[in-house]
Design a protein around this motif. Structure first.
Motif, PDB file in Angstrom:
ATOM      1  N   GLY A 117       2.879   1.662   4.186  1.00 56.17           N
ATOM      2  CA  GLY A 117       2.411   1.624   5.560  1.00 56.17           C
ATOM      3  C   GLY A 117       1.842   0.285   5.963  1.00 56.17           C
ATOM      4  N   GLN A 118       1.525  -0.534   4.994  1.00 57.46           N
ATOM      5  CA  GLN A 118       0.960  -1.854   5.279  1.00 57.46           C
ATOM      6  C   GLN A 118       2.055  -2.905   5.418  1.00 57.46           C
ATOM      7  N   GLY A 119       3.074  -2.814   4.578  1.00 58.27           N
ATOM      8  CA  GLY A 119       4.129  -3.820   4.601  1.00 58.27           C
ATOM      9  C   GLY A 119       5.341  -3.446   5.421  1.00 58.27           C
ATOM     10  N   PHE A 170      11.098  -0.219  10.627  1.00 56.57           N
ATOM     11  CA  PHE A 170       9.765   0.370  10.575  1.00 56.57           C
ATOM     12  C   PHE A 170       8.662  -0.687  10.574  1.00 56.57           C
ATOM     13  N   ILE A 171       7.553  -0.327  11.217  1.00 50.41           N
ATOM     14  CA  ILE A 171       6.356  -1.164  11.231  1.00 50.41           C
ATOM     15  C   ILE A 171       5.333  -0.624  10.243  1.00 50.41           C
ATOM     16  N   SER A 172       5.104   0.670  10.293  1.00 52.09           N
ATOM     17  CA  SER A 172       4.140   1.308   9.386  1.00 52.09           C
ATOM     18  C   SER A 172       4.607   2.718   9.044  1.00 52.09           C
ATOM     19  N   ALA A 231       0.871  -1.174   0.000  1.00 56.91           N
ATOM     20  CA  ALA A 231       0.000   0.000   0.000  1.00 56.91           C
ATOM     21  C   ALA A 231       0.907   1.223   0.000  1.00 56.91           C
ATOM     22  N   LEU A 232       1.319   1.634  -1.196  1.00 53.09           N
ATOM     23  CA  LEU A 232       2.247   2.751  -1.346  1.00 53.09           C
ATOM     24  C   LEU A 232       1.466   4.047  -1.176  1.00 53.09           C
TER      25      LEU A 232
END
Length: 420
Positions: free
Chosen positions: A259-261, A280-282, A242-243
């Motif tokens: 933010g999704q991956g 990073f997580i999101s 989800a760019l």
């Protein structure tokens, strides 16, 4: 791009590389906390919640979880002290204020608990230092990102539900600029005015009824001609991404956040190359630092990291005194760092002052906040002014992107605040 923390947890990948990513570390701590709760091991639960608090760099969500653990252990004193740390950040805990979180019911008789709730109520008071610049007359747009075209003195704004980019002037005139080639929600947008280019993303958000089901989980980077709106290039993103957010390098190359991956990608030619950082997580909308050799990356759960693009090393801003989680948009103006936070209570637009190294917060000021769920998303710095989308409408949608029963979308407002 706003993604709920619960959704982030639900989509964490199951296959682990040799070095655990931030997502895998986060999930491991969550699993150990659940195990401790099931076993009734309160000390292990508290210790792991403290570990999670350090990992999330002082996140108020982690503080709330730690306070809940203290209550379960019968430690009311530390529970109240931890809740006061949330109040010190200027934030509140909605579920405590409305009484829906029964885990804290035993604190009702504690002499200092009412004082905490009163501090939460005070922190919910409205602040509005900005003024309305533009009201978008179409409530069905669901606006997400915004940038400024200096050649026409107008703004380009992406629409999630109507799958397009609109052009809006301060005179109130609004026209269509271009549309998503695949009829997917449009999210990020950045202008490269010197090269007459507009970069944007279209994302077939997983589960969204406004995107074709067969495309769910796909993203694409789009390049338009700034003057004509003609689509010049389309670069398909990696599967299951989800760019949703973007920043441009000084050379006009997009750096995109998934933010999704949990990854960042850099577009070089026609190739989206991952930035090899497991921190990073999101990740959300980055801000470029002077010189372009580093970017400030807001992580929706972990806070704000300074990513060196050469070494790919990350250092984190201290979020123990000022909440840095829940940031959707991030913008740097001199030493001022402007945050749009829709993952905090209250949601707010916050201005931070940094030291010369851009690594330490020296001051903070609330620009805009409301107890209502207005969902500020993104903004843009124009000269010494900051323009931001104050009420995108995300809070009126369910998990499928449909308007919730009893809710309705309202016209989005573009607010203006002077940075002088």
């Amino acid at each position: 791009m706003r993604i709920a923390a619960a959704a982030i947890v639900a989509i964490i990948a199951a296959v682990a590389p040799s070095a655990p990513t931030a997502r895998q570390q986060f999930e491991d701590m969550q699993a150990r906390i659940r195990t401790a709760i099931k076993a009734g091991d309160q000390q292990s639960r508290i210790a792991t919640d403290q570990e999670l608090l350090r990992f999330l760099h002082g996140s108020p969500d982690a503080l709330l979880a730690l306070a809940r653990a203290y209550v379960a252990a019968g430690d009311a004193t530390n529970a109240v002290a931890t809740l006061n740390r949330i109040a010190d950040m200027g934030l509140a805990a909605d579920n405590l204020m409305n009484g829906s979180d029964k885990a804290f019911s035993s604190l009702q008789s504690h002499p200092e608990y009412k004082g905490v709730l009163e501090r939460f109520r005070q922190n919910q008071q409205s602040v509005s230092l900005g003024a309305t610049a533009i009201t978008l007359t179409d409530p069905g747009l669901l606006t997400e990102d915004i940038d400024f075209d200096p050649s026409t003195h107008t703004f380009l704004i992406t629409s999630v539900l109507e799958h397009k980019i609109i052009r809006a002037g301060l005179d109130g005139r609004i026209t269509d600029f271009s549309s998503s080639p695949d009829r997917w929600p449009m999210l990020a947008i950045k202008l490269d005015a010197p090269r007459n280019r507009v970069w944007a993303t279209e994302v077939a958000l997983d589960g969204f009824t406004s995107a074709p089901k067969e495309a769910w989980g796909r993203s694409a980077v789009l390049c338009y001609d700034l003057k004509s709106g003609k689509l010049l290039r389309r670069i398909e993103g990696p599967p299951k991404t989800a760019l949703g957010d973007m920043v441009l390098t000084p050379d006009g190359e997009p750096i995109l956040s998934d933010g999704q991956g949990g990854k960042l990608y850099r577009l070089i030619g026609d190739n989206l190359r991952p930035i090899e950082s497991n921190e990073f997580i999101s990740p959300q909308t980055p801000a470029r630092t002077p010189g372009g050799d580093a970017i400030l990356v807001p992580d929706y759960l972990r806070g704000i990291g300074l990513l060196n693009l050469s070494t790919q090393q990350v250092s984190w801003l201290d979020g123990s005194k000022i909440a840095l989680n829940g940031v959707d948009g991030l913008y740097l103006h001199g030493r001022s760092l402007i945050l749009t936070q829709n993952g905090t209570s209250p949601q707010r637009v916050l201005r931070l002052e940094l030291d010369a190294s851009l690594t330490r917060i020296t001051n903070s000021k609330v620009i805009d906040q409301s107890p209502a769920q207005t969902d500020p998303t993104h903004g843009v710095v124009v000269g010494n002014d900051f323009y931001y989308i104050a009420n995108s409408g995300w809070g009126q949608l369910d998990d499928h992107g449909d308007v919730k029963p009893g809710s309705r979308l309202t016209s989005a407002r573009i607010m203006h605040y002077s940075l002088k």
